[in-house]
Design a protein around this motif. Structure first.
Motif, mmCIF file in Angstrom:
data_model
loop_
_atom_site.group_PDB
_atom_site.id
_atom_site.type_symbol
_atom_site.label_atom_id
_atom_site.label_comp_id
_atom_site.label_asym_id
_atom_site.label_seq_id
_atom_site.Cartn_x
_atom_site.Cartn_y
_atom_site.Cartn_z
ATOM 1 N N UNK A 2 -35.797 -11.845 -8.051
ATOM 2 C CA UNK A 2 -36.220 -10.438 -8.169
ATOM 3 C C UNK A 2 -36.134 -9.909 -9.592
ATOM 4 N N UNK A 3 -35.464 -10.654 -10.477
ATOM 5 C CA UNK A 3 -35.400 -10.250 -11.884
ATOM 6 C C UNK A 3 -36.780 -10.290 -12.539
ATOM 7 N N UNK A 4 -37.681 -11.090 -11.982
ATOM 8 C CA UNK A 4 -39.002 -11.276 -12.593
ATOM 9 C C UNK A 4 -40.115 -10.606 -11.794
ATOM 10 N N UNK A 5 -39.761 -9.618 -10.977
ATOM 11 C CA UNK A 5 -40.784 -8.906 -10.197
ATOM 12 C C UNK A 5 -41.837 -8.265 -11.103
ATOM 13 N N UNK A 6 -41.394 -7.638 -12.182
ATOM 14 C CA UNK A 6 -42.314 -6.876 -13.035
ATOM 15 C C UNK A 6 -42.952 -7.732 -14.119
ATOM 16 N N UNK A 7 -42.240 -8.770 -14.574
ATOM 17 C CA UNK A 7 -42.742 -9.539 -15.709
ATOM 18 C C UNK A 7 -42.294 -10.990 -15.606
ATOM 19 N N UNK A 8 -43.263 -11.900 -15.454
ATOM 20 C CA UNK A 8 -42.966 -13.334 -15.361
ATOM 21 C C UNK A 8 -43.392 -14.087 -16.619
ATOM 22 N N UNK A 9 -43.790 -13.371 -17.658
ATOM 23 C CA UNK A 9 -44.254 -14.002 -18.890
ATOM 24 C C UNK A 9 -43.042 -14.444 -19.711
ATOM 25 N N UNK A 10 -42.783 -15.753 -19.823
ATOM 26 C CA UNK A 10 -41.574 -16.214 -20.522
ATOM 27 C C UNK A 10 -41.514 -15.778 -21.984
ATOM 28 N N UNK A 11 -42.671 -15.572 -22.622
ATOM 29 C CA UNK A 11 -42.679 -15.194 -24.040
ATOM 30 C C UNK A 11 -42.115 -13.791 -24.267
ATOM 31 N N UNK A 45 -25.004 -15.538 -19.055
ATOM 32 C CA UNK A 45 -26.061 -15.165 -19.995
ATOM 33 C C UNK A 45 -26.591 -13.781 -19.637
ATOM 34 N N UNK A 46 -27.180 -13.137 -20.611
ATOM 35 C CA UNK A 46 -27.908 -11.878 -20.404
ATOM 36 C C UNK A 46 -29.390 -12.162 -20.594
ATOM 37 N N UNK A 47 -30.188 -11.860 -19.572
ATOM 38 C CA UNK A 47 -31.648 -11.993 -19.672
ATOM 39 C C UNK A 47 -32.215 -10.649 -20.098
ATOM 40 N N UNK A 48 -32.971 -10.656 -21.202
ATOM 41 C CA UNK A 48 -33.469 -9.398 -21.764
ATOM 42 C C UNK A 48 -34.967 -9.451 -21.998
ATOM 43 N N UNK A 49 -35.634 -8.338 -21.648
ATOM 44 C CA UNK A 49 -37.044 -8.179 -21.986
ATOM 45 C C UNK A 49 -37.123 -7.661 -23.416
ATOM 46 N N UNK A 50 -37.943 -8.300 -24.224
ATOM 47 C CA UNK A 50 -38.081 -7.884 -25.618
ATOM 48 C C UNK A 50 -38.558 -6.430 -25.659
ATOM 49 N N UNK A 75 -39.307 -12.767 -22.785
ATOM 50 C CA UNK A 75 -37.886 -12.793 -22.420
ATOM 51 C C UNK A 75 -37.048 -13.539 -23.461
ATOM 52 N N UNK A 76 -35.808 -13.070 -23.640
ATOM 53 C CA UNK A 76 -34.815 -13.807 -24.406
ATOM 54 C C UNK A 76 -33.531 -13.892 -23.580
ATOM 55 N N UNK A 77 -32.690 -14.851 -23.915
ATOM 56 C CA UNK A 77 -31.382 -15.004 -23.266
ATOM 57 C C UNK A 77 -30.311 -14.993 -24.349
ATOM 58 N N UNK A 78 -29.221 -14.265 -24.092
ATOM 59 C CA UNK A 78 -28.107 -14.265 -25.037
ATOM 60 C C UNK A 78 -26.832 -14.691 -24.322
ATOM 61 N N UNK A 79 -25.876 -15.206 -25.096
ATOM 62 C CA UNK A 79 -24.599 -15.678 -24.569
ATOM 63 C C UNK A 79 -23.465 -15.015 -25.341
ATOM 64 N N UNK A 80 -22.297 -14.966 -24.705
ATOM 65 C CA UNK A 80 -21.134 -14.347 -25.324
ATOM 66 C C UNK A 80 -20.654 -13.170 -24.493
#
Length: 437
Positions: free
Chosen positions: A247-256, A221-226, A258-263
């Motif tokens: 460490x991916x969430x050091x700067x921003x832990x607000x789940x709203x 998956x790709x984790x992306x900040x909106x 973030x999005x995840x994409x697949x492919x």
């Protein structure tokens, strides 16, 4: 470091002038020659037509039978347990021996779906896959499969005693087959519903990366900040949970946010989901990179398919010896501080022992029990910026397990600076406590 391919000039061979022959075609010879050409073309068309008509097709069957010389264990009910995995491998190896010896190369693969208790032993449910000419009928193939199995029961001692009267074979379509396999993790399939063997992931690496094909790494998956795009990789471990790095969430832990994409591409994605929850390990230390592990829960579940599938979590007791072949995948840069790649890439690397990695000339004691080193001591192939949180996976009988999470390293692909990964087996209980998986 960029590598320029070396062009090898062809050897100069002496030129030979052949004597020209005098043409001797007369009308009769020309007519015979023309007839011969027409005949050859006709035969060729016939052969091509034959193979087009006789084109092979995949056939799937659900097999159920009772094994009487083993007793049911409680852990057989858990598909992630060592007991289920070991017994499944034994059954699948046995089926492979039976059909590969007698099936004329038509057997492709088998997968155990379920082990259930029986008063006389254990009930086995498994999918069998074959390739036969498309003109063959499902029932005729079924009788052929049954005949091969019954002959094997007569003439060969098998490690597991199959009760012949209990054997049932039911034809199923590709959709039913895929749904059954969805109960198993770590299985890769091609778009044509054929298993993708480990050998397909060959080493075709440039600068430590290689473009992946559809269905090759369906858990990536790709984790992306909106608004900011790709930040990290992640691995699907159920239809709602992703495993990634803290460490991916050091700067921003607000789940709203973030999005995840697949492919295999970020744009366009095969599947896109919002993130509903983020869990960072309570004892993550950014200074030492210890406990660099996190979970992200999708707001809505994904449906498993050939392009979206979960990877298996390893048993906590798994130990990979040094130089075990593993794969790392991601959308990260292919050179240090380079841009994110839109297309998923992969690299084959090898595990490196902690004793080697902790040498004074390597990482000088910075590798803790929760970390795993992988790469090559000479460098050249490595994960890089943007691959963080992504999977390091290991193949065990064509079932893939996530053994590491891209965590840290000094620069990318430097000699004596291999990639350092979170050792997933050390966090198996933590993952279970948060997700129930």
């Amino acid at each position: 470091m960029m590598y320029t391919p070396v062009e090898l000039s062809e050897a100069e061979y002496p030129r030979v002038d052949y004597q020209r022959r005098q043409q001797f075609w007369d009308p009769i010879r020309l007519a015979l020659f023309t007839l011969a050409i027409v005949a050859v073309i006709g035969i060729a068309i016939g052969i091509v037509t034959h193979f087009v008509v006789e084109d092979d097709k995949s056939f799937y069957y659900l097999a159920s039978f009772k094994v009487t010389n083993i007793r049911y264990k409680e852990n057989y009910g858990m598909k992630s347990s060592r007991e289920f995995i070991e017994k499944s491998h034994q059954i699948e190896r046995m089926m492979s021996r039976i059909f590969r010896r007698s099936g004329g190369g038509r057997f492709i693969k088998s997968h155990v779906i379920k082990l259930s208790p029986n008063e006389d032993g254990v009930n086995i449910f498994m999918v069998l896959m074959f390739r036969y000419p498309s003109t063959d009928s499902v029932e005729r193939i079924k009788k052929r499969i049954e005949r091969i199995l019954y002959q094997s029961l007569k003439i060969r001692p098998l490690p597991l005693t199959i009760s012949k009267p209990s054997f049932r074979l039911t034809p199923i379509d590709s959709r039913k087959m895929r749904n059954l396999l969805n109960s198993r993790c770590g299985i890769r399939m091609t778009p044509s519903n054929m298993p993708l063997p480990a050998s397909s992931s060959t080493e075709r690496i440039v600068q430590g990366r290689e473009t992946a094909t559809d269905g090759e790494w369906p858990w990536q998956a790709s984790l992306q900040l909106i608004g900011s795009g790709h930040q990290c990789g992640a691995s699907l471990i159920s239809n709602t949970w992703l495993l990634t790095a803290a460490h991916c969430f050091r700067k921003n832990k607000d789940p709203s946010q973030w999005i995840a994409t697949f492919g295999t591409t970020i744009t366009p994605p095969a599947v896109k989901r919002r993130v509903g929850k983020i869990i960072v390990h309570e004892n993550y230390h950014r200074d030492t990179n210890d406990n660099d592990i996190a979970l992200a829960q999708l707001a809505t579940r994904v449906e498993f398919s050939n392009v979206v599938q979960r990877v298996c979590l390893p048993d906590s007791s798994i130990k990979l010896p040094p130089k075990t072949s593993v794969f790392v995948t991601g959308f990260g840069s292919i050179v240090d501080d380079g841009p994110t790649q839109n297309t998923l890439r992969q690299a084959r690397i090898e595990t490196i022992g902690t004793d080697v990695c902790n040498r004074t000339d390597v990482y000088d004691g910075l590798i803790t029990p929760g970390m795993l080193c992988a790469g090559f001591m000479e460098g050249k192939v490595d994960a890089c910026k943007g691959d963080s949180g992504g999977p390091l996976v290991y193949d065990n009988h064509d079932i893939w397990y996530i053994v590491g999470i891209v965590s840290w390293g000094q620069s990318c692909a430097l000699p004596k600076r291999p990639g350092v990964y979170t050792r997933v087996s050390k966090y198996r209980k933590w993952i279970a406590s948060k997700t129930g998986i």
